[in-house]
Design an enzyme around this catalytic site. Sequence first.
Site, PDB file in Angstrom:
ATOM      1  N   PRO A 100     -19.969 -31.563  29.265  1.00  0.00           N
ATOM      2  CG  PRO A 100     -20.579 -33.725  29.893  1.00  0.00           C
ATOM      3  CD  PRO A 100     -20.683 -32.740  28.778  1.00  0.00           C
ATOM      4  N   GLY A 104     -13.762 -36.074  27.836  1.00  0.00           N
ATOM      5  CA  GLY A 104     -13.536 -36.686  26.522  1.00  0.00           C
ATOM      6  C   GLY A 104     -14.548 -36.254  25.480  1.00  0.00           C
ATOM      7  CG  LEU A 105     -18.473 -35.891  25.965  1.00  0.00           C
ATOM      8  CD1 LEU A 105     -19.858 -35.578  26.509  1.00  0.00           C
ATOM      9  CD2 LEU A 105     -18.602 -36.878  24.829  1.00  0.00           C
ATOM     10  N   GLY A 106     -14.734 -33.105  24.304  1.00  0.00           N
ATOM     11  CA  GLY A 106     -14.209 -31.988  23.521  1.00  0.00           C
ATOM     12  C   GLY A 106     -14.661 -30.620  24.003  1.00  0.00           C
ATOM     13  CB  SER A 107     -15.660 -29.409  27.339  1.00  0.00           C
ATOM     14  OG  SER A 107     -15.467 -28.217  28.007  1.00  0.00           O
ATOM     15  CB  ALA A 109     -11.812 -28.535  20.926  1.00  0.00           C
ATOM     16  CB  ALA A 110     -17.003 -27.454  21.970  1.00  0.00           C
ATOM     17  CG  ASP A 151     -10.527 -33.373  20.997  1.00  0.00           C
ATOM     18  OD1 ASP A 151     -10.463 -34.510  20.511  1.00  0.00           O
ATOM     19  OD2 ASP A 151     -10.680 -33.151  22.217  1.00  0.00           O
TER      20      ASP A 151
HETATM   21  O1  PMV Z   1      -9.618 -34.900  24.795  1.00  0.00           O
HETATM   22  P1  PMV Z   1      -9.894 -36.332  24.852  1.00  0.00           P
HETATM   23  O2  PMV Z   1     -10.113 -36.895  26.216  1.00  0.00           O
HETATM   24  O3  PMV Z   1     -10.932 -36.795  23.863  1.00  0.00           O
HETATM   25  O4  PMV Z   1      -8.541 -37.105  24.379  1.00  0.00           O
HETATM   26  C1  PMV Z   1      -7.968 -36.795  23.209  1.00  0.00           C
HETATM   27  C2  PMV Z   1      -7.531 -38.023  22.547  1.00  0.00           C
HETATM   28  C3  PMV Z   1      -6.070 -38.405  22.705  1.00  0.00           C
HETATM   29  O5  PMV Z   1      -5.809 -39.233  21.579  1.00  0.00           O
HETATM   30  C4  PMV Z   1      -5.857 -39.204  23.975  1.00  0.00           C
HETATM   31  C5  PMV Z   1      -5.124 -37.203  22.706  1.00  0.00           C
HETATM   32  C6  PMV Z   1      -5.011 -36.474  21.370  1.00  0.00           C
HETATM   33  O6  PMV Z   1      -4.453 -35.378  21.376  1.00  0.00           O
HETATM   34  O7  PMV Z   1      -5.456 -37.002  20.333  1.00  0.00           O
END
Ligand code: PMV
Length: 312
Positions: A100, A104-107, A109-110, A151
């Site tokens: 998704p 916050g699941l790293g879409s 970067a993945a 991430d």
């Molecule tokens: O991308 P997310 O939603 O998992 O957030 C990253 C985590 C934070 O600590 C909020 C930002 C970061 O760059 O580490």
Amino acid sequence: MASTPVRSSAPGKVILFGEHAVVYGQPAIAVPVTQVKATATVDAAPAGSGLTIVASDIGERIVFARAPKKDPLAAAAQATLSYLSAREPDATLTIKSTIPISSGLGSGAAVSTALTCALAKFLGHPLEPAEVSKLVYKIEKIHHGTPSGIDNTVIAYEKPIYFTRGEPVERLNVGEPFTLLIADTGKPSPTKKIVDRVRRAREREAAHYDALFDQMGDIAAEARGAIESGDIETLGPLMDENHELLIELGVSSSLLDELVETARLTGALGAKLSGAGQGGNIIALVEDDFAEEVAEALKEAEAAQVIQTKVR
Ligand code: PMV
């Protein structure tokens, strides 16, 4: 250059401890989530056709030579080509993802990781995780502005990590595998916006916010010990404590709190929001015997999706 299609996949991720604090130099813990993934496939194309990137999930078809510089997919391809001192290949690069977006699941970067790995393999130069992580970090900057780098690191290494910004990555040895439920609010979690808001708040009240970050860092350090020694009972309360601090930081929401509370009341050992917050996901630590019951309760509490994963 490969003549048959070349494919690479990258998992999603969740942050177990230390989100936000990690931006300010505190340690954090993240693990890959293999139940969701991004996949990139590179097929050779006729000579002279150049590189086309197709991401039908998000309705994109990018002609590399004409792509805007800031387009994250084209930028990932460009970073890989520059790193390998390679010319634009005649190829079609197709991206698919079950992760998704903005949750916050790293879409992001993945997708960059799968693209980078597949393109490098296609060009005959498979890359090491450290190289991939470095390249993807550049693209993360386009997505998020000032990412900590957690991430791209956890996704490139595909292993649980203990991460401190600017320091060599440390892999975590998980003493005893444990089960997490990941419940999605279905509401987007715009990382850049939330990280910016936290930064502005800290600028006004540095001592207060730094004290919160210090406490989060202490929790991550303690959690590391518990994970490595297989002391799962200790982890739940640490997640609860971390969530309270994230509420104080102002990045939770009523729906996140409700899902966290639901998980705890139905038997989770601990729960917290994961990632930037405001929306996105919560994670709950569960004993296997209770996983189904807690997952059902989370769905009844309006979780858009619940993923079960084993951390090992
Ligand atoms: O991308 P997310 O939603 O998992 O957030 C990253 C985590 C934070 O600590 C909020 C930002 C970061 O760059 O580490």
